[in-house]
Design a protein around this motif. Structure first.
Motif, PDB file in Angstrom:
ATOM      1  N   LEU A   7       0.858  -1.183   0.000  1.00  0.00           N
ATOM      2  CA  LEU A   7       0.000   0.000   0.000  1.00  0.00           C
ATOM      3  C   LEU A   7       0.894   1.233   0.000  1.00  0.00           C
ATOM      4  O   LEU A   7       1.732   1.391   0.881  1.00  0.00           O
ATOM      5  N   THR A   8       0.734   2.069  -1.004  1.00  0.00           N
ATOM      6  CA  THR A   8       1.467   3.330  -1.050  1.00  0.00           C
ATOM      7  C   THR A   8       0.468   4.459  -1.228  1.00  0.00           C
ATOM      8  O   THR A   8      -0.618   4.263  -1.768  1.00  0.00           O
ATOM      9  N   PHE A   9       0.824   5.628  -0.741  1.00  0.00           N
ATOM     10  CA  PHE A   9      -0.057   6.776  -0.902  1.00  0.00           C
ATOM     11  C   PHE A   9       0.750   8.056  -0.912  1.00  0.00           C
ATOM     12  O   PHE A   9       1.897   8.091  -0.489  1.00  0.00           O
ATOM     13  N   ARG A  21      -5.773  11.670   0.346  1.00  0.00           N
ATOM     14  CA  ARG A  21      -4.592  10.895  -0.018  1.00  0.00           C
ATOM     15  C   ARG A  21      -4.880  10.045  -1.242  1.00  0.00           C
ATOM     16  O   ARG A  21      -5.974   9.528  -1.406  1.00  0.00           O
ATOM     17  N   ASP A  22      -3.895   9.911  -2.086  1.00  0.00           N
ATOM     18  CA  ASP A  22      -3.953   9.108  -3.302  1.00  0.00           C
ATOM     19  C   ASP A  22      -3.287   7.766  -2.988  1.00  0.00           C
ATOM     20  O   ASP A  22      -2.086   7.725  -2.733  1.00  0.00           O
ATOM     21  N   TYR A  23      -4.073   6.661  -2.959  1.00  0.00           N
ATOM     22  CA  TYR A  23      -3.571   5.341  -2.584  1.00  0.00           C
ATOM     23  C   TYR A  23      -3.389   4.435  -3.788  1.00  0.00           C
ATOM     24  O   TYR A  23      -4.171   4.482  -4.726  1.00  0.00           O
ATOM     25  N   CYS A  25      -2.993   0.250  -4.040  1.00  0.00           N
ATOM     26  CA  CYS A  25      -3.037  -0.983  -3.256  1.00  0.00           C
ATOM     27  C   CYS A  25      -2.579  -2.149  -4.128  1.00  0.00           C
ATOM     28  O   CYS A  25      -3.137  -2.382  -5.192  1.00  0.00           O
ATOM     29  N   THR A  44     -10.253   8.424   0.706  1.00  0.00           N
ATOM     30  CA  THR A  44      -9.320   7.578  -0.025  1.00  0.00           C
ATOM     31  C   THR A  44      -9.729   7.498  -1.488  1.00  0.00           C
ATOM     32  O   THR A  44     -10.859   7.146  -1.805  1.00  0.00           O
ATOM     33  N   MET A  46      -8.600   5.704  -5.044  1.00  0.00           N
ATOM     34  CA  MET A  46      -7.786   4.622  -5.607  1.00  0.00           C
ATOM     35  C   MET A  46      -7.306   4.989  -7.008  1.00  0.00           C
ATOM     36  O   MET A  46      -8.076   5.502  -7.814  1.00  0.00           O
TER      37      MET A  46
END
Length: 79
Positions: A7-9, A21-23, A25, A44, A46
């Motif tokens: 998982l990065t954001f 935040r821009d996630y 997964c 969130t 995606m």
């Protein structure tokens, strides 16, 4: 070669009341993670993939077409 983060954001907007935040997964398992707790209220968004948020006996699935809200101090799991 190191394994990519699951998982990065990146934070798009942040203020005392809310963060956006821009996630991304990369979790490929269908099993829910351990319980997590939101440290802030956030929306969130995606960029790719999908995940399911498990909270208080309910499930909400998010993908690139949806935004998901996380309330501060809520306890949840994701899969």
């Amino acid at each position: 070669m190191p394994e990519p983060e699951l998982l990065t954001f990146r934070t798009l907007y942040d203020c005392p009341m809310i963060a956006v935040r821009d996630y991304i997964c990369r979790h490929s398992s269908q099993e829910a993670t351990n319980e997590e707790q939101s440290d802030i209220t956030s929306i969130t968004l995606m960029r790719s993939g999908a995940f399911t948020k498990h909270i208080r006996g309910k499930q909400v699935t998010a993908d690139v077409n949806q935004a998901v809200f996380f309330s501060k101090d809520s306890i949840y799991r994701v899969s």
